[in-house]
Design an enzyme around this catalytic site. Structure first.
Site, PDB file in Angstrom:
ATOM      1  CG  HIS A   1      -1.856  -1.161   1.395  1.00  0.00           C
ATOM      2  ND1 HIS A   1      -3.187  -1.338   1.027  1.00  0.00           N
ATOM      3  CD2 HIS A   1      -1.525  -2.468   1.908  1.00  0.00           C
ATOM      4  CE1 HIS A   1      -3.680  -2.274   1.352  1.00  0.00           C
ATOM      5  NE2 HIS A   1      -2.650  -3.212   1.746  1.00  0.00           N
TER       6      HIS A   1
ATOM      7  NE  ARG B   1      -1.138   3.468   3.802  1.00  0.00           N
ATOM      8  CZ  ARG B   1      -2.061   2.606   4.156  1.00  0.00           C
ATOM      9  NH1 ARG B   1      -2.962   2.379   3.399  1.00  0.00           N
ATOM     10  NH2 ARG B   1      -1.815   2.038   5.217  1.00  0.00           N
TER      11      ARG B   1
ATOM     12  CG  ASN C   1      -6.429   0.338   0.670  1.00  0.00           C
ATOM     13  OD1 ASN C   1      -5.852  -0.001   0.052  1.00  0.00           O
ATOM     14  ND2 ASN C   1      -6.389   0.092   2.028  1.00  0.00           N
TER      15      ASN C   1
ATOM     16  CG  HIS D   1      -8.994  -7.658   4.058  1.00  0.00           C
ATOM     17  ND1 HIS D   1      -7.733  -7.107   4.622  1.00  0.00           N
ATOM     18  CD2 HIS D   1      -9.712  -8.042   5.179  1.00  0.00           C
ATOM     19  CE1 HIS D   1      -7.905  -6.870   5.920  1.00  0.00           C
ATOM     20  NE2 HIS D   1      -9.010  -7.477   6.285  1.00  0.00           N
TER      21      HIS D   1
ATOM     22  CG  ASP E   1      -1.048  -6.104   4.315  1.00  0.00           C
ATOM     23  OD1 ASP E   1      -1.152  -5.211   3.781  1.00  0.00           O
ATOM     24  OD2 ASP E   1      -1.674  -6.371   5.375  1.00  0.00           O
TER      25      ASP E   1
ATOM     26  CG  HIS F   1      -1.070   3.689   9.194  1.00  0.00           C
ATOM     27  ND1 HIS F   1      -2.067   4.357   8.319  1.00  0.00           N
ATOM     28  CD2 HIS F   1      -1.404   2.431   9.457  1.00  0.00           C
ATOM     29  CE1 HIS F   1      -3.005   3.393   7.956  1.00  0.00           C
ATOM     30  NE2 HIS F   1      -2.594   2.140   8.532  1.00  0.00           N
TER      31      HIS F   1
END
Length: 444
Positions: free
Chosen positions: A63, A65, A95, A180, A303, A307
């Protein structure tokens, strides 16, 4: 005139032939020759004495982002972290904000990544109730890794919780879709089990039953529709046992963190080990390792889900779920290789040959003549300590800070170009979309 652009000499090569000393000759970005090339010439020669050359590691779940959440990561920083960790290619997830659910948002990401990302890449398109009628076309777009569906809520707003919605998506597509797999209805009903300020309650809320029930539903729908599914980040021993009986439709991803960490990590790391699905106890970790040993687990994905520290430091459950992982995938797993938990050949199978086999990546995933010269060069004997300050992700931290490992990536070669060597970025961004056998572009 030189016969090759580059020759990698004197390495132990690990490929379809097994493991042994061999040179690799590269021409026009592809592997042109394997074997003893001591009498041949090249514009550049790299001596790899004492090192192992592996097929380029492909991390099939990251991810990065971008767009919309670039304070955590972007395509450039995430891919820099990848190549510093020996990863030559990534599949990136949808996402983002806006979600990657249309031709326009997908092609915008392809444009944003091309010649800006440091490694080669593919992007998933998110499957939703709203775009199901377009998925058959969208999954064939150049650079698309396939369709990704969230059956349980995680970071972002992509969610297809109901069986009818999942079935409609499966009926619409022809390629393998990634899931998922956590039961959203059970998650909603169990929210009261979260304990304020206690991240160790995370695996109580998102229990093994939440994962297993969703995976049972998903497999039943795959059989009903006759479609292929890829179940991401398996976190329970029970799912490994169950999925062993459904390998005709289901492929299986496992992650380094579920193979490495257990419930004691919550005492040490608190919210910094909070993931969806969660890190669980040592019994589940052992069950996942059993899946690696017996072959039920097909591939490894990090994965990588970064953050900021501020977001991780919120009191649970307001803290964000996710951790960095793309830069540490290779060293953490090579440490397991050195500890005898899996063979080097099995590591290669799970990080290059496996992605090639499951997703039909054109010209990648093998060290063989005619394939892209994507190589991960490692020193199996080198001991290093993983440190936060070395992490190139914009998040700037790793759950493995202070962990000493044996086995280290020293070179990342993408289509014959040395991108990383001995911890230094050598070549500027040249990342290109991957091609897939089920979605090859038509040529005039």
């Amino acid at each position: 005139m030189a016969q090759y652009e580059m020759i990698f000499k004197n390495a132990t090569l690990v490929n379809h032939d097994g493991e042994g000393l061999a040179d690799v000759g590269v021409l026009n970005g592809r592997i042109a020759a394997l074997g003893d090339l001591s009498g041949d010439s090249a514009a550049e020669t790299l001596d790899c004495t004492g090192l192992h050359i592996l097929p380029g590691v492909i991390d099939t779940q990251v991810h990065f982002r971008e767009p919309g959440l670039t304070h955590k990561e972007d395509l450039e920083s995430g891919s820099l972290s990848a190549v510093m960790g020996g990863v030559t290619g990534v599949f990136e997830m949808p996402n983002t904000n806006p979600l990657t659910t249309s031709r326009e948002t997908f092609e915008a990401k392809i444009a944003a990544g091309t010649n800006r990302m440091h490694c080669d890449f593919a992007f998933y398109i998110g499957g939703t109730h709203e775009n199901v009628g377009e998925l058959a076309e969208l999954e064939k777009l150049p650079g698309c890794a396939g369709i990704k569906v969230f059956m349980g809520s995680s970071t972002g707003s992509l969610l297809v919780a109901d069986d009818d919605g999942v079935e409609a998506i499966l009926r619409a597509i022809s390629r393998r879709a990634a899931f998922h797999s956590e039961d959203e209805f059970m998650l909603e009903a169990r929210k009261h089990l979260r304990v304020e300020g206690d991240p160790s309650s995370h695996p109580v809320w998102r229990s093994p039953e939440v994962a297993l029930n969703s995976t049972r539903r998903l497999v039943a729908l795959a059989h009903k529709t006759g479609k292929r599914i890829h179940v991401l980040h398996i976190s329970t021993a029970e799912e490994i046992v169950y999925l062993a009986g459904h390998k005709d439709v289901a492929s299986v991803e496992v992650t380094p963190h579920h193979l490495t960490l257990d419930e004691t990590a919550y005492d040490r790391l608190g919210t910094y080990v909070q993931m969806n699905p969660p890190v669980r106890d040592a019994q589940h970790r052992a069950g996942i390792w059993a899946g690696v040993s017996n072959g039920v687990a097909d591939i490894l994905g990090s994965d990588h889900a970064p953050h900021t520290r501020e977001e991780k430091d919120h009191a649970y459950p307001a803290s964000h779920s996710g951790m960095t992982g793309v830069q540490t995938l290779v060293p953490i797993m090579l440490d397991h290789v050195n500890a005898g938990k899996l063979s080097l050949a099995r590591f290669v199978d799970m990080t290059s040959a496996g992605p090639n086999r499951l997703f039909g990546i054109a010209n990648k995933g093998r060290i063989a003549v005619g394939y892209d010269a994507d190589l991960t060069i490692v020193d199996l004997k080198r001991r290093e300590t993983i440190r936060n300050e070395d992490v190139k992700s914009r998040a700037g931290w790793t759950p493995y800070d202070g962990v000493t490992v044996t086995g280290w990536p020293v070179g990342t070669i993408v289509r014959g170009k040395t991108v990383m060597w001995q911890g230094e970025l050598v070549t500027a961004s040249t990342g290109q979309p991957m091609r897939f056998l089920e979605a090859l572009p038509q040529e005039a």
